[in-house]
Design a protein around this motif. Structure first.
Motif, PDB file in Angstrom:
ATOM      1  N   GLY A  25       0.802  -1.233   0.000  1.00 10.49           N
ATOM      2  CA  GLY A  25       0.000   0.000   0.000  1.00 10.49           C
ATOM      3  C   GLY A  25       0.827   1.272   0.000  1.00 10.49           C
ATOM      4  O   GLY A  25       2.047   1.261   0.186  1.00 10.49           O
ATOM      5  N   ALA A  26       0.113   2.425  -0.211  1.00 11.75           N
ATOM      6  CA  ALA A  26       0.773   3.721  -0.386  1.00 11.75           C
ATOM      7  C   ALA A  26       1.512   4.169   0.874  1.00 11.75           C
ATOM      8  O   ALA A  26       2.605   4.744   0.791  1.00 11.75           O
ATOM      9  CB  ALA A  26      -0.268   4.762  -0.786  1.00 11.75           C
ATOM     10  N   ALA A  27       0.950   3.893   2.048  1.00  9.02           N
ATOM     11  CA  ALA A  27       1.584   4.359   3.290  1.00  9.02           C
ATOM     12  C   ALA A  27       2.944   3.685   3.467  1.00  9.02           C
ATOM     13  O   ALA A  27       3.943   4.340   3.825  1.00  9.02           O
ATOM     14  CB  ALA A  27       0.671   4.052   4.483  1.00  9.02           C
ATOM     15  N   ALA A  28       3.011   2.391   3.179  1.00  5.18           N
ATOM     16  CA  ALA A  28       4.282   1.660   3.322  1.00  5.18           C
ATOM     17  C   ALA A  28       5.296   2.173   2.313  1.00  5.18           C
ATOM     18  O   ALA A  28       6.490   2.335   2.632  1.00  5.18           O
ATOM     19  CB  ALA A  28       4.040   0.161   3.130  1.00  5.18           C
ATOM     20  N   LEU A  29       4.819   2.487   1.101  1.00  5.27           N
ATOM     21  CA  LEU A  29       5.723   3.018   0.067  1.00  5.27           C
ATOM     22  C   LEU A  29       6.262   4.389   0.475  1.00  5.27           C
ATOM     23  O   LEU A  29       7.446   4.691   0.328  1.00  5.27           O
ATOM     24  CB  LEU A  29       4.977   3.109  -1.275  1.00  5.27           C
ATOM     25  N   LYS A  50       6.635   5.496   3.509  1.00  2.00           N
ATOM     26  CA  LYS A  50       7.590   5.306   4.609  1.00  2.00           C
ATOM     27  C   LYS A  50       8.955   4.878   4.050  1.00  2.00           C
ATOM     28  O   LYS A  50      10.002   5.388   4.465  1.00  2.00           O
ATOM     29  CB  LYS A  50       7.035   4.220   5.552  1.00  2.00           C
ATOM     30  N   LEU A  51       8.920   3.975   3.077  1.00  6.00           N
ATOM     31  CA  LEU A  51      10.171   3.484   2.481  1.00  6.00           C
ATOM     32  C   LEU A  51      10.897   4.622   1.765  1.00  6.00           C
ATOM     33  O   LEU A  51      12.103   4.830   1.961  1.00  6.00           O
ATOM     34  CB  LEU A  51       9.851   2.347   1.493  1.00  6.00           C
ATOM     35  N   ASN A  52      10.141   5.392   0.987  1.00 11.95           N
ATOM     36  CA  ASN A  52      10.750   6.516   0.260  1.00 11.95           C
ATOM     37  C   ASN A  52      11.352   7.526   1.231  1.00 11.95           C
ATOM     38  O   ASN A  52      12.458   8.026   1.007  1.00 11.95           O
ATOM     39  CB  ASN A  52       9.713   7.214  -0.628  1.00 11.95           C
ATOM     40  N   ALA A  53      10.621   7.796   2.323  1.00 13.18           N
ATOM     41  CA  ALA A  53      11.107   8.774   3.320  1.00 13.18           C
ATOM     42  C   ALA A  53      12.420   8.298   3.925  1.00 13.18           C
ATOM     43  O   ALA A  53      13.333   9.105   4.175  1.00 13.18           O
ATOM     44  CB  ALA A  53      10.055   8.960   4.397  1.00 13.18           C
ATOM     45  N   SER A  54      12.539   6.970   4.127  1.00 10.85           N
ATOM     46  CA  SER A  54      13.766   6.433   4.752  1.00 10.85           C
ATOM     47  C   SER A  54      14.967   6.571   3.828  1.00 10.85           C
ATOM     48  O   SER A  54      16.109   6.488   4.261  1.00 10.85           O
ATOM     49  CB  SER A  54      13.565   4.972   5.135  1.00 10.85           C
ATOM     50  N   LEU A  55      14.704   6.783   2.536  1.00  7.34           N
ATOM     51  CA  LEU A  55      15.808   6.872   1.576  1.00  7.34           C
ATOM     52  C   LEU A  55      16.187   8.314   1.235  1.00  7.34           C
ATOM     53  O   LEU A  55      17.124   8.558   0.486  1.00  7.34           O
ATOM     54  CB  LEU A  55      15.422   6.121   0.284  1.00  7.34           C
ATOM     55  N   ARG A  56      15.394   9.274   1.766  1.00  7.85           N
ATOM     56  CA  ARG A  56      15.677  10.690   1.414  1.00  7.85           C
ATOM     57  C   ARG A  56      16.855  11.238   2.181  1.00  7.85           C
ATOM     58  O   ARG A  56      17.166  10.783   3.265  1.00  7.85           O
ATOM     59  CB  ARG A  56      14.440  11.533   1.705  1.00  7.85           C
TER      60      ARG A  56
END
Ligand SMILES: Cc1ncc(C[n+]2csc(CCOP(=O)(O)OP(=O)(O)O)c2C)c(N)n1
Ligand code: SF4
Ligand SMILES: [Mg+2]
Length: 351
Positions: free
Chosen positions: A339-343, A345-351
């Motif tokens: 889902g979008a929320a997990a995506l 969160k993942l994107n935020a961890s890579l910023r």
């Protein structure tokens, strides 16, 4: 015609294994290879090994590339999953299948052309990644299917049927497998079933990259005088380091040979490799010593066979990558698409 089904009829009293299967249940179609081809003996050894180990055929996935050797999966394990891939590409197709489903038992069958010529890079990376598989190269030193050109494993000075010598240095795929980190490495000969069957059984029970180079004479193009892959040459120059017996289950075994001549190695799945030493100074758990031994004997023109190296605690690719333990085809939609929320969160961890 390349596919001849075997008649289903068999004797009602054929011996069965612990699953109730007969050896016939592990066979495939009738072989269309040349009569006497070493590859057919390897197919028979695979059938024998899987029957004796009591493997459920539907849990095995057999994959191959292109060549007479790569045709052989049609001739064994007719009730298993099979994929005949592109020339030299079996390792990457198998790696992908293994990543998606670690629950199957993977058997890759290839040729010396398929693995040491066009597929050398694929072979190397699959060994160094520790893909959990049994990788068998049916090594005849030629491209049998395309009428007998020298492959990269042909020895320098070996002569073809017309008497022309190969002038290129050979690639020793056993030496490469050792150097690249394979955790079970053996060499055998299609004409030595007593050695080959337990070697395959040990490889199928091994966790990690298990490699077997099996010299398999091509009777049509490389079985003459002057060849170093003929039946006669291999019989005369075969130096076996040990005799292997594989015992499955967790029962204690009794060691019946004199102390010091038998080595017992327990593998990850509890199976025991019982090694009767032939060469006194040979230690199959020492990778560097195995490489030295191999090269010293090769320089003398000897073909070293047996279980050459094993690391029973070897890891496989999944433990490094921390991949899903559940095969992808058994994951539910919400696990596959978090889902979008997990995506986010993942994107935020890579910023
Ligand atoms: C990309 C590609 N290049 C070349 C070929 C032609 N070709 C088919 S089998 C083969 C060599 C097979 O040799 P090996 O793997 O040693 O198998 P063998 O027939 O000796 O068992 C070649 C070069 C092909 N099929 N595909
Ligand atoms: S050409 Fe050689 S490798 Fe191919 S089936 Fe005949 S004997 Fe075997
Ligand atoms: Mg070949």
């Amino acid at each position: 015609m390349t596919f001849l089904p075997k008649p289903k009829l068999h004797h009602p009293n054929l011996p069965t294994n612990e699953l109730g299967f007969t050896r016939r249940d592990y066979e495939g179609a009738i072989s269309t290879l040349c009569a006497g081809c070493g590859h057919d003996s390897i197919s028979a050894a695979i059938v024998h090994a899987c029957f004796e180990l009591g493997l459920p055929p539907h849990r095995i996935a057999k994959l191959s590339g292109i060549g007479c050797s790569s045709k052989t999966p049609t001739y064994f394990l007719g009730n298993s999953h099979g994929f005949n891939s592109v020339h030299g590409r079996m390792p990457s197709v198998l790696t992908g299948a293994n990543l998606a489903n670690r629950d199957l038992i993977y058997l890759g069958v290839s040729g010396d052309g398929d693995s040491a010529s066009i597929g050398l890079g694929q072979f190397a990376h699959c060994m160094r990644r520790g893909v959990n598989m049994t990788y068998i190269v049916e090594n005849n030193g030629v491209y049998g299917l395309t009428k007998g050109q020298f492959s990269a494993t042909a020895d320098k000075g070996a002569k073809n049927k017309r008497g022309v010598a190969n002038m290129d240095e050979p690639i020793d795929i056993v030496g490469m497998a050792l150097q690249l980190g394979a955790t079970y490495v053996g060499r055998s000969f299609s004409g030595d079933k007593a050695q080959l069957v337990p070697l395959i059984k040990g490889a199928l029970s091994h966790k990690g990259a298990a490699f077997i180079d099996c010299i398999s004479p091509c009777v049509a193009f490389n079985n003459h005088e002057g060849s170093t892959k003929s039946f006669d040459y291999v019989r005369e120059h075969n130096e076996s380091v040990n005799f292997l017996d594989v015992i499955t289950g967790r029962n204690e075994i009794t060691v019946d040979q004199a102390p010091g001549t038998v080595e017992v190695v327990r593998q990850h799945d509890g199976s025991l490799l019982k090694l009767r030493k032939i060469a006194d100074d040979y230690d199959p758990t020492d990778r560097v010593a195995a490489m030295n031994f191999l090269h010293q004997h090769a320089a003398r023109g000897e073909i070293v066979t047996g279980l050459l190296f094993v690391d029973p605690e070897g890891e496989d690719m999944h433990s490094y990558l921390e991949t899903s333990e559940t095969p992808f085809n058994a994951l539910r939609d919400e696990e596959l698409v978090p889902g979008a929320a997990a995506l986010e969160k993942l994107n935020a961890s890579l910023r």
